[in-house]
Write a protein that holds these residues in place. Structure first.
Motif, PDB file in Angstrom:
ATOM      1  N   SER A 131      81.576  40.170 -54.843  1.00  0.00           N
ATOM      2  CA  SER A 131      82.513  40.557 -53.792  1.00  0.00           C
ATOM      3  C   SER A 131      82.453  39.564 -52.642  1.00  0.00           C
ATOM      4  O   SER A 131      81.573  38.700 -52.583  1.00  0.00           O
ATOM      5  CB  SER A 131      82.181  41.962 -53.286  1.00  0.00           C
ATOM      6  OG  SER A 131      80.942  41.944 -52.587  1.00  0.00           O
ATOM      7  N   GLU A 132      83.396  39.696 -51.701  1.00  0.00           N
ATOM      8  CA  GLU A 132      83.419  38.826 -50.533  1.00  0.00           C
ATOM      9  C   GLU A 132      82.170  39.004 -49.677  1.00  0.00           C
ATOM     10  O   GLU A 132      81.748  38.098 -48.968  1.00  0.00           O
ATOM     11  CB  GLU A 132      84.674  39.100 -49.702  1.00  0.00           C
ATOM     12  CG  GLU A 132      85.966  38.648 -50.391  1.00  0.00           C
ATOM     13  CD  GLU A 132      87.193  38.973 -49.577  1.00  0.00           C
ATOM     14  OE1 GLU A 132      87.122  39.926 -48.767  1.00  0.00           O
ATOM     15  OE2 GLU A 132      88.225  38.301 -49.747  1.00  0.00           O
ATOM     16  N   SER A 133      81.559  40.198 -49.760  1.00  0.00           N
ATOM     17  CA  SER A 133      80.358  40.471 -48.966  1.00  0.00           C
ATOM     18  C   SER A 133      79.067  40.076 -49.692  1.00  0.00           C
ATOM     19  O   SER A 133      77.971  40.282 -49.172  1.00  0.00           O
ATOM     20  CB  SER A 133      80.297  41.962 -48.599  1.00  0.00           C
ATOM     21  OG  SER A 133      80.286  42.766 -49.772  1.00  0.00           O
ATOM     22  N   GLY A 134      79.196  39.516 -50.924  1.00  0.00           N
ATOM     23  CA  GLY A 134      78.027  39.011 -51.636  1.00  0.00           C
ATOM     24  C   GLY A 134      77.415  39.963 -52.638  1.00  0.00           C
ATOM     25  O   GLY A 134      76.354  39.674 -53.192  1.00  0.00           O
ATOM     26  N   GLU A 135      78.043  41.115 -52.921  1.00  0.00           N
ATOM     27  CA  GLU A 135      77.513  42.043 -53.926  1.00  0.00           C
ATOM     28  C   GLU A 135      77.778  41.500 -55.326  1.00  0.00           C
ATOM     29  O   GLU A 135      78.861  40.993 -55.610  1.00  0.00           O
ATOM     30  CB  GLU A 135      78.169  43.420 -53.769  1.00  0.00           C
ATOM     31  CG  GLU A 135      77.899  44.085 -52.436  1.00  0.00           C
ATOM     32  CD  GLU A 135      78.787  45.302 -52.247  1.00  0.00           C
ATOM     33  OE1 GLU A 135      80.032  45.146 -52.282  1.00  0.00           O
ATOM     34  OE2 GLU A 135      78.240  46.399 -52.060  1.00  0.00           O
ATOM     35  N   ASN A 136      76.788  41.633 -56.204  1.00  0.00           N
ATOM     36  CA  ASN A 136      76.889  41.098 -57.568  1.00  0.00           C
ATOM     37  C   ASN A 136      76.874  42.228 -58.594  1.00  0.00           C
ATOM     38  O   ASN A 136      75.991  43.090 -58.541  1.00  0.00           O
ATOM     39  CB  ASN A 136      75.725  40.148 -57.854  1.00  0.00           C
ATOM     40  CG  ASN A 136      75.708  38.973 -56.894  1.00  0.00           C
ATOM     41  OD1 ASN A 136      76.743  38.413 -56.577  1.00  0.00           O
ATOM     42  ND2 ASN A 136      74.528  38.610 -56.425  1.00  0.00           N
ATOM     43  N   TYR A 137      77.828  42.217 -59.522  1.00  0.00           N
ATOM     44  CA  TYR A 137      77.912  43.275 -60.514  1.00  0.00           C
ATOM     45  C   TYR A 137      78.293  42.725 -61.890  1.00  0.00           C
ATOM     46  O   TYR A 137      78.951  41.695 -62.006  1.00  0.00           O
ATOM     47  CB  TYR A 137      78.953  44.334 -60.101  1.00  0.00           C
ATOM     48  CG  TYR A 137      78.574  45.120 -58.869  1.00  0.00           C
ATOM     49  CD1 TYR A 137      77.547  46.058 -58.899  1.00  0.00           C
ATOM     50  CD2 TYR A 137      79.241  44.911 -57.672  1.00  0.00           C
ATOM     51  CE1 TYR A 137      77.201  46.782 -57.771  1.00  0.00           C
ATOM     52  CE2 TYR A 137      78.901  45.632 -56.543  1.00  0.00           C
ATOM     53  CZ  TYR A 137      77.881  46.559 -56.599  1.00  0.00           C
ATOM     54  OH  TYR A 137      77.532  47.269 -55.478  1.00  0.00           O
ATOM     55  N   THR A 157      57.440  43.100 -56.637  1.00  0.00           N
ATOM     56  CA  THR A 157      57.786  44.050 -57.693  1.00  0.00           C
ATOM     57  C   THR A 157      58.878  44.999 -57.245  1.00  0.00           C
ATOM     58  O   THR A 157      58.817  45.556 -56.145  1.00  0.00           O
ATOM     59  CB  THR A 157      56.555  44.861 -58.130  1.00  0.00           C
ATOM     60  OG1 THR A 157      55.560  43.965 -58.645  1.00  0.00           O
ATOM     61  CG2 THR A 157      56.923  45.860 -59.224  1.00  0.00           C
ATOM     62  N   VAL A 158      59.885  45.157 -58.103  1.00  0.00           N
ATOM     63  CA  VAL A 158      60.909  46.175 -57.910  1.00  0.00           C
ATOM     64  C   VAL A 158      60.647  47.244 -58.966  1.00  0.00           C
ATOM     65  O   VAL A 158      60.825  46.996 -60.156  1.00  0.00           O
ATOM     66  CB  VAL A 158      62.330  45.599 -58.057  1.00  0.00           C
ATOM     67  CG1 VAL A 158      63.365  46.674 -57.774  1.00  0.00           C
ATOM     68  CG2 VAL A 158      62.521  44.412 -57.114  1.00  0.00           C
ATOM     69  N   SER A 159      60.201  48.416 -58.535  1.00  0.00           N
ATOM     70  CA  SER A 159      59.773  49.446 -59.493  1.00  0.00           C
ATOM     71  C   SER A 159      60.948  50.108 -60.199  1.00  0.00           C
ATOM     72  O   SER A 159      60.819  50.615 -61.310  1.00  0.00           O
ATOM     73  CB  SER A 159      58.924  50.513 -58.783  1.00  0.00           C
ATOM     74  OG  SER A 159      59.655  51.080 -57.712  1.00  0.00           O
ATOM     75  N   HIS A 194      70.317  44.474 -57.265  1.00  0.00           N
ATOM     76  CA  HIS A 194      69.255  43.478 -57.419  1.00  0.00           C
ATOM     77  C   HIS A 194      69.676  42.290 -58.291  1.00  0.00           C
ATOM     78  O   HIS A 194      68.920  41.325 -58.419  1.00  0.00           O
ATOM     79  CB  HIS A 194      68.000  44.135 -58.022  1.00  0.00           C
ATOM     80  CG  HIS A 194      67.341  45.101 -57.093  1.00  0.00           C
ATOM     81  ND1 HIS A 194      67.236  46.452 -57.365  1.00  0.00           N
ATOM     82  CD2 HIS A 194      66.761  44.915 -55.880  1.00  0.00           C
ATOM     83  CE1 HIS A 194      66.616  47.053 -56.373  1.00  0.00           C
ATOM     84  NE2 HIS A 194      66.316  46.147 -55.460  1.00  0.00           N
ATOM     85  N   THR A 195      70.874  42.364 -58.900  1.00  0.00           N
ATOM     86  CA  THR A 195      71.370  41.214 -59.648  1.00  0.00           C
ATOM     87  C   THR A 195      71.516  40.015 -58.715  1.00  0.00           C
ATOM     88  O   THR A 195      72.097  40.121 -57.638  1.00  0.00           O
ATOM     89  CB  THR A 195      72.737  41.541 -60.283  1.00  0.00           C
ATOM     90  OG1 THR A 195      72.541  42.440 -61.368  1.00  0.00           O
ATOM     91  CG2 THR A 195      73.406  40.281 -60.831  1.00  0.00           C
ATOM     92  N   GLY A 196      70.967  38.880 -59.120  1.00  0.00           N
ATOM     93  CA  GLY A 196      71.047  37.685 -58.288  1.00  0.00           C
ATOM     94  C   GLY A 196      70.063  36.626 -58.731  1.00  0.00           C
ATOM     95  O   GLY A 196      69.315  36.797 -59.697  1.00  0.00           O
ATOM     96  N   VAL A 197      70.043  35.510 -58.003  1.00  0.00           N
ATOM     97  CA  VAL A 197      69.178  34.371 -58.309  1.00  0.00           C
ATOM     98  C   VAL A 197      68.158  34.236 -57.176  1.00  0.00           C
ATOM     99  O   VAL A 197      68.517  34.173 -56.001  1.00  0.00           O
ATOM    100  CB  VAL A 197      69.996  33.077 -58.454  1.00  0.00           C
ATOM    101  CG1 VAL A 197      69.086  31.905 -58.788  1.00  0.00           C
ATOM    102  CG2 VAL A 197      71.050  33.253 -59.554  1.00  0.00           C
ATOM    103  N   PRO A 234      66.726  34.124 -62.231  1.00  0.00           N
ATOM    104  CA  PRO A 234      67.726  35.178 -62.047  1.00  0.00           C
ATOM    105  C   PRO A 234      67.216  36.535 -62.520  1.00  0.00           C
ATOM    106  O   PRO A 234      66.350  36.624 -63.397  1.00  0.00           O
ATOM    107  CB  PRO A 234      68.880  34.704 -62.932  1.00  0.00           C
ATOM    108  CG  PRO A 234      68.189  33.983 -64.056  1.00  0.00           C
ATOM    109  CD  PRO A 234      66.948  33.354 -63.468  1.00  0.00           C
ATOM    110  N   LEU A 235      67.745  37.595 -61.934  1.00  0.00           N
ATOM    111  CA  LEU A 235      67.591  38.955 -62.444  1.00  0.00           C
ATOM    112  C   LEU A 235      68.989  39.471 -62.761  1.00  0.00           C
ATOM    113  O   LEU A 235      69.871  39.464 -61.894  1.00  0.00           O
ATOM    114  CB  LEU A 235      66.931  39.875 -61.415  1.00  0.00           C
ATOM    115  CG  LEU A 235      65.441  39.686 -61.129  1.00  0.00           C
ATOM    116  CD1 LEU A 235      64.964  40.745 -60.138  1.00  0.00           C
ATOM    117  CD2 LEU A 235      64.609  39.742 -62.398  1.00  0.00           C
TER     118      LEU A 235
END
Length: 321
Positions: free
Chosen positions: A184-190, A74-76, A82-85, A106-107
């Protein structure tokens, strides 16, 4: 003789991953990933997020995956990060027995002011087949290294951008339906957006979240008919909200208007699109103003009280003398 009991033996246990309450979330919402092994108990669970790497994928363990030991992670209060698969697996016994990896879930988290914007042209959530669609990532700090990613029905995460720029142009087919976002190149999802490609009736709706207090306008489009001649029924979460009109207008959007919308015409029914509503910046400014005003009023009240007490003490002192 007793009743017969069927016994099924499988070489691999089947693991299922689900999300509650839904995949599309707004910053601050709560979400739970639920990992189950069909018809079996006593398992411990591991949790992963999938990251593209070259032509393959990396299954990165969640750093705090111990929180999901009971099969529920759970992510409260979800954030953009937290966007991702996600996937999970289970294990038990000695020697250790592991299940196959679960299905993917996915979230998608939308925020008020993401650091990078996914610009879409034409700017709508649903599109006709054979239309041309352009997607690009625009960073407010003008940094580079952003790419457009896509998550489709085959669950694979595809790189939609070219090698030289963070822009993706597509001649659409139904297989291009999916969620697109900037990575991003570092894996951040937006900034995830859900794009639906359909050959019949489509709902023209905003591709990005709508701000509370703004006007929301929806159209029901059919490729061979001009918008002015279209009359349709509009639905929210399966319930009819407006009948036989050329457009649906909500003049002041509130959080209660968030949900899945679609429309119907004699030619058919459009796919569903999730319309997200975010808090207005003016509200946060008003709340800050209220806090400052309350604080100032309290300070003035305290100051006046202190002055009156000092005066009273002096008056008593003069009377005693």
């Amino acid at each position: 003789m007793s009743d017969a009991v069927p016994l099924t033996v499988s070489d691999r246990a089947q693991t299922a991953l689900n999300v509650s309450p839904q995949n599309w979330l707004t910053e601050g919402d709560s979400a739970t990933l639920i990992c189950e092994v069909y018809g079996s108990t006593g398992w411990t669970f591991s949790w992963y997020i999938i990251t593209p790497s070259g032509k393959g994928y990396i299954y990165e363990p969640l750093s705090d995956s111990s929180r999901g030991a009971g099969g529920k992670y759970t992510v409260s209060s979800v954030a953009l990060k937290h966007t991702g698969v996600y996937m999970c697996e289970a294990e038990r016994g000695k020697p250790n027995f592991k299940t196959d990896m679960s299905n993917t879930q996915p979230l998608w988290v939308t925020g008020v002011s993401p650091p990078v914007s996914l610009v879409i042209s034409p700017s709508r959530a649903q599109h006709f087949t054979s239309d041309s669609l352009s997607l690009s990532c625009e960073d407010k700090s003008n940094s580079t290294g952003w790419g457009v990613r896509r998550y489709g029905d085959s669950w694979l995460i595809n790189d939609c951008s070219s090698q030289t720029e963070s822009t993706c142009t597509i001649s659409l087919t139904t297989s291009d339906t999916g969620v697109y976002w900037c990575q991003s190149e570092s894996g951040e999802n937006y900034n995830p957006v859900n794009i639906t490609v359909h050959s019949g009736v489509i709902l023209e709706s905003p591709v990005h979240p709508v701000t509370e207090g703004d006007t929301l306008t929806l159209h029901c489009l059919y490729k061979s008919t001009t918008p002015a001649k279209l009359r349709a029924d509009f639905y929210k979460d399966g319930s009819l909200v407006q009948s036989q009109t050329s457009e649906m207008i909500i003049t002041a959007v509130s959080k209660s208007h968030e949900g899945f919308y679609y429309c119907k015409r004699p030619e058919g029914e459009s796919p569903k699109s999730w319309i997200s509503v975010r808090a207005s910046g003016s509200e946060s400014q008003i709340s800050v103003f209220n806090i400052l005003s309350s604080g100032l009023a309290a300070c003035l009240y305290l100051l006046v009280t202190v002055v009156l007490i000092v005066k009273c003490c002096r008056m008593r002192g003069n009377t005693t003398e």
